[in-house]
Write a protein that holds these residues in place. Structure first.
Motif, short mmCIF file in Angstrom:
data_model
loop_
_atom_site.label_atom_id
_atom_site.label_comp_id
_atom_site.label_asym_id
_atom_site.label_seq_id
_atom_site.Cartn_x
_atom_site.Cartn_y
_atom_site.Cartn_z
N GLY A 217 9.34 4.57 -11.69
CA GLY A 217 9.06 3.27 -12.29
C GLY A 217 8.67 2.25 -11.25
N MET A 218 8.10 1.14 -11.70
CA MET A 218 7.66 0.13 -10.73
C MET A 218 7.89 -1.27 -11.27
SD MET A 218 4.03 -0.01 -8.74
CE MET A 218 3.97 -0.63 -7.07
N VAL A 219 8.31 -2.16 -10.38
CA VAL A 219 8.49 -3.56 -10.73
C VAL A 219 7.63 -4.36 -9.77
CG1 VAL A 219 10.16 -5.46 -10.87
CG2 VAL A 219 10.84 -3.15 -11.52
N PRO B 166 12.73 4.49 -19.58
CA PRO B 166 12.41 5.92 -19.70
C PRO B 166 13.22 6.78 -18.72
CG PRO B 166 10.44 4.58 -19.27
CD PRO B 166 11.63 3.74 -18.95
N ASP B 167 14.20 6.18 -18.03
CA ASP B 167 15.07 6.90 -17.12
C ASP B 167 14.31 7.62 -16.01
OD1 ASP B 167 17.65 7.35 -16.37
OD2 ASP B 167 17.74 9.32 -17.33
N PRO B 168 13.62 6.87 -15.15
CA PRO B 168 12.91 7.50 -14.04
C PRO B 168 13.89 7.90 -12.94
CG PRO B 168 12.76 5.14 -13.83
CD PRO B 168 13.55 5.41 -15.09
N GLU B 169 13.41 8.55 -11.89
CA GLU B 169 14.31 8.88 -10.77
C GLU B 169 14.23 7.84 -9.68
OE1 GLU B 169 14.17 12.90 -9.31
OE2 GLU B 169 13.36 13.55 -11.24
N VAL B 170 13.02 7.29 -9.51
CA VAL B 170 12.79 6.35 -8.43
C VAL B 170 12.31 5.04 -9.03
CG1 VAL B 170 11.44 5.89 -6.34
CG2 VAL B 170 12.14 8.23 -6.87
N ILE B 171 12.76 3.93 -8.46
CA ILE B 171 12.22 2.63 -8.87
C ILE B 171 11.62 1.95 -7.65
CG2 ILE B 171 12.73 0.38 -9.86
CD1 ILE B 171 15.00 1.68 -11.34
N LEU B 172 10.33 1.63 -7.78
CA LEU B 172 9.64 0.93 -6.71
C LEU B 172 9.62 -0.55 -7.05
CD1 LEU B 172 6.52 3.28 -6.59
CD2 LEU B 172 8.63 3.48 -5.24
N MET B 173 9.94 -1.39 -6.06
CA MET B 173 9.91 -2.83 -6.32
C MET B 173 9.11 -3.49 -5.23
SD MET B 173 13.80 -3.60 -7.41
CE MET B 173 14.30 -3.33 -9.09
N ASP B 174 8.10 -4.25 -5.64
CA ASP B 174 7.25 -4.92 -4.66
C ASP B 174 7.56 -6.42 -4.65
OD1 ASP B 174 5.36 -5.71 -2.90
OD2 ASP B 174 3.68 -4.72 -3.88
N GLU B 175 8.34 -6.85 -3.70
CA GLU B 175 8.77 -8.25 -3.60
C GLU B 175 9.18 -8.81 -4.96
OE1 GLU B 175 6.37 -10.74 -1.15
OE2 GLU B 175 5.51 -9.08 -0.04
N ALA C 100 1.48 -1.40 -17.41
CA ALA C 100 1.45 -0.28 -18.35
C ALA C 100 1.16 1.03 -17.63
CB ALA C 100 0.41 -0.54 -19.43
N TYR C 101 0.21 1.02 -16.69
CA TYR C 101 -0.08 2.26 -15.95
C TYR C 101 1.17 2.74 -15.23
CZ TYR C 101 -5.10 2.01 -16.74
OH TYR C 101 -6.33 1.99 -17.32
N ALA C 102 1.92 1.79 -14.65
CA ALA C 102 3.11 2.17 -13.90
C ALA C 102 4.17 2.81 -14.79
CB ALA C 102 3.70 0.95 -13.18
N LEU C 103 4.06 2.58 -16.11
CA LEU C 103 5.01 3.20 -17.04
C LEU C 103 4.50 4.55 -17.54
CD1 LEU C 103 6.09 0.07 -19.04
CD2 LEU C 103 7.61 1.56 -17.76
N GLY C 104 3.41 5.01 -16.97
CA GLY C 104 2.90 6.31 -17.39
C GLY C 104 1.98 6.22 -18.60
N THR D 100 0.84 -1.20 0.00
CA THR D 100 0.00 0.00 0.00
C THR D 100 0.88 1.25 0.00
OG1 THR D 100 -1.76 -1.14 1.16
CG2 THR D 100 -1.75 1.26 1.31
N PHE D 101 1.91 1.24 0.85
CA PHE D 101 2.80 2.41 0.88
C PHE D 101 3.45 2.62 -0.49
CE2 PHE D 101 7.02 4.25 1.28
CZ PHE D 101 6.68 5.48 1.83
N LEU D 102 3.92 1.53 -1.07
CA LEU D 102 4.60 1.65 -2.37
C LEU D 102 3.65 2.25 -3.42
CD1 LEU D 102 7.50 0.78 -2.68
CD2 LEU D 102 6.74 -1.30 -3.79
N ARG D 103 2.42 1.77 -3.39
CA ARG D 103 1.45 2.25 -4.39
C ARG D 103 1.05 3.69 -4.17
NH1 ARG D 103 -1.17 -3.04 -3.92
NH2 ARG D 103 -2.67 -2.08 -2.52
#
Ligand SMILES: Nc1ncnc2c1ncn2[C@@H]1O[C@H](COP(=O)(O)OP(=O)(O)O)[C@@H](O)[C@H]1O
Ligand SMILES: [Mg+2]
Lengths: 284, 331
Positions: free
Chosen positions: A120-122, A196-205, B217-221, A77-80
């Motif tokens: 970004g998010m993984v 896309p060269d983001p600044e932050v990468i979020l990774m959820d497990e 896809a949403y997470a990629l903007g 939830t925090f990550l999102r």
């Protein structure tokens, strides 16, 4: 605001940031770092159920911050909250402040689409698109309208190298991302996130669906990523947090952030008894 | 239970075992029988069509020929497949099937131009954009639309689409006086009829796309539109395409609505306001009971029916091929 019960009514963003610099301390190279993501009094509810309770945190730039805690304590939830993926969940209500470089991302003038282009998010389960490897990595650049401005081939190669996948796939960029192994798929998702060269990468497990060998490759990769990106990683694997993170935040049941400190301190000398119990396995 | 026999490890099921297995066999035979009925019926229809169509072309049914009737040319294949006038019941008969094949294909293509874009857009709206409340109202409405008898659509065309919508347009814009029937009216009404088919099957396929992909896809903007068109639609393309083929098959075979909307004048025309005749409309007009059994026009019904059967069969094969070629790729 007419009714401001803060003790310091003049607190503004600039002051917040200056105090936070002191709070955050130094980065890997000893230089002071600014917090990139900050939360103040962050509460999240799903309907009537509270998932985060009054969270305050300053997440430093270019370092790996791990978030650990038992299942259901609000880590995801925090990550999102950080990239507003919670917007997708109808029942989700957010109060308090979550800022990216001092700007509350829940302000009315923030476009979540633009925000996600910087963050970004993984995900837990590798979720490559049913497209070619190349198109997977290029997807972010394309939807962000950057495909015309950059050399797409070079950007795809850079991202795949960054995700330690280039050597394994450079001769099969046109084959489907789904044909890769689980670990490769997850690295493809990392490549997709950094393209896309983001600044932050979020990774959820990000390693919980992978075998140990594939997981350790990702762990090595995360260490490299911190040179360029701010990494926030949720994990329920404490050894992993200890191995790869610079700072660790411990969430416990009820969505409370109990302790946030340098990783060695959390694991060797936590201030809070509940954290000690959790780390030593008496709890959760 | 008999005590002399070895009861075994308890897997023989005791005294009732024999009867259970027999009941099992009976159920199996009954169910197979029901399944066989559909297969037998299909084969029977095909056989009757083929047998009767033979008398149109050869002057005698295959079954009659087996009993010794001689085959004599009645209508040649060349005339049937290349002739440009269709009037088997006319004083000077003509047996070129092209005008009514044109009618059927024109209606089918025209209807597809209505049902495919609107149906796909509706499916995307329902699956990606609509709130739960809107979806809960819109989906049943579409199902009602799908359940209206086709004759009612026919009256809708004859009483509304043609006189109220198309007639003023034809008159003011093109100076054309349109009659009771028109090709365009047929295209529109069949198109409207098949929208629910496209939207509901496509929506099922789109909803089956895992949220993991959308979130990625949403997470990629990506915007909602990006996700709908570049992730969900491609990932569900085989189901979406199946809905198109189903709608097209339905349009080819559509009878009552199209007969009332497009009319009974077999001709090949580029003018959408002209009256035309489809294959099914011809069959309706011939099958009304005034046609005497054994006449050429009676036999022509079976030739046209057989051709229609083959056309829909081709669509089904096309559907199967496409399904195999474009399997849903996501896990
Ligand atoms: N989409 C959702 N809808 C309703 N409740 C949710 C949703 N996601 C999470 N929750 C609830 O919020 C709490 C925190 O969940 P989560 O953030 O997923 O925890 P964690 O990632 O630490 O396991 C849990 O009690 C969970 O049941
Ligand atoms: Mg979680």
């Amino acid at each position: 605001m007419a009714t401001d019960h803060e003790s310091e009514p003049t607190t503004n963003d600039a002051q917040l940031i200056t105090t936070d610099v002191q709070a955050t301390g130094t980065g890997r190279n000893g230089e002071p770092t600014e917090p990139v993501v900050t939360a103040r009094d962050l509460d999240v509810h799903y309907g009537a159920e509270q998932a985060l309770n009054d969270v305050d945190i300053d997440i430093p730039e270019h370092r790996v911050t791990a978030i650990i805690g038992p299942s259901g304590c609000g880590k995801s939830t925090f990550l999102r909250c950080v990239n507003r993926m919670n917007d997708q969940i109808d029942s989700c209500r957010i109060d308090g402040e979550l800022s990216f470089h001092g700007k509350n991302v829940y302000d009315e003038d923030v476009d979540p689409v633009a925000l996600r282009r910087k963050i970004g998010m993984v995900f837990q389960k590798p979720n490559p698109f049913p497209k070619s490897i190349y198109d997977n990595v290029a997807y972010g650049l394309r939807v962000q309208g950057m495909a015309g401005d950059v050399d797409l081939d070079a950007a795809v190669e850079r991202a795949l190298r960054g995700a330690a996948l280039w050597d394994e796939v450079n001769d099969q960029l046109d084959s489907s991302g789904l044909d890769l192994s689980g670990g490769q798929q997850q690295r493809l998702c990392i490549a997709r996130a950094i393209a896309p060269d983001p600044e932050v990468i979020l990774m959820d497990e990000p390693t919980s669906a992978l075998d140990p060998v594939a997981a350790s490759k990702i762990e090595d990769l995360i260490d490299d990523l911190a040179d360029e990106y701010t990494v926030i990683i949720v994990t329920h694997n404490m050894q992993q947090a200890a191995r790869i993170s610079d700072k660790t935040a411990v969430f416990l049941t009820g969505g409370n952030l109990v302790e946030f400190d340098e990783t060695p301190t959390i694991f060797e000398n936590p201030a809070d008894d509940r954290v000690e119990d959790y780390i030593t396995g008496k709890f959760g | 239970m008999s005590t002399e026999t070895n009861p075994g490890p308890g897997i023989t099921g005791g005294g009732g075992a024999e009867e259970d297995m027999a009941a099992n066999r009976r159920a199996r035979r009954l169910l197979f029988g029901c399944a066989a009925i559909t297969v037998v019926t299909t084969l029977a229809i095909f056989f009757v069509l083929l047998d009767n169509a033979a008398s149109y072309f050869f002057g005698a049914r295959f079954t009659e020929m087996l009993l010794g009737a001689s085959a004599e040319r009645s209508v040649t294949f060349t005339e049937f497949f290349t002739g440009a006038r269709w009037a088997p019941d006319h004083a000077t008969p003509a047996h070129g099937v092209l005008p009514i094949v044109f009618g059927t294909l024109a209606i089918t293509v025209g209807a597809a131009f209505v049902s495919i874009p609107i149906g796909t857009a509706t499916a995307i709206y329902l699956s990606e954009y609509a709130s739960d409340g809107v979806r809960a109202k819109l989906k049943p409405t579409l199902e009602i639309l799908a359940g209206i008898p086709t004759i009612v659509y026919g009256y809708f065309a004859i009483a509304f689409i043609n006189p109220v919508v198309l007639s003023p347009i034809a008159e003011t814009l093109f100076g054309i006086n349109i009659g009771r029937y028109s090709m365009l009216s047929g295209m529109l009404v069949v198109g409207i009829m098949t929208i629910p088919m496209v939207s509901s099957i496509s929506e099922d396929a789109m909803s089956a796309v895992p949220d993991d992909l959308r979130n990625g896809a949403y997470a990629l903007g990506a915007t909602k539109f990006d996700v709908s068109t570049k992730i969900v639609l491609p990932a569900s393309i085989s189901g979406v395409f199946a809905s198109y083929i189903l709608a097209v098959s339905r349009a080819i075979g559509e009878t009552m609505a199209v007969t009332l909307a497009a009319g009974f004048n077999a001709n090949i025309t580029p003018n959408p306001f002209d009256e035309i005749m489809t294959m099914t409309a011809y069959m309706v007009s011939m099958a009304r009971g005034t046609t005497a059994v054994g006449t050429v026009e009676y036999q022509s019904l079976f030739a046209v029916g057989l051709l229609l059967f083959v056309m829909t069969l081709a669509m089904n094969l096309c559907n199967d091929w496409f399904k195999r070629r474009f399997q849903e790729e996501y896990r």
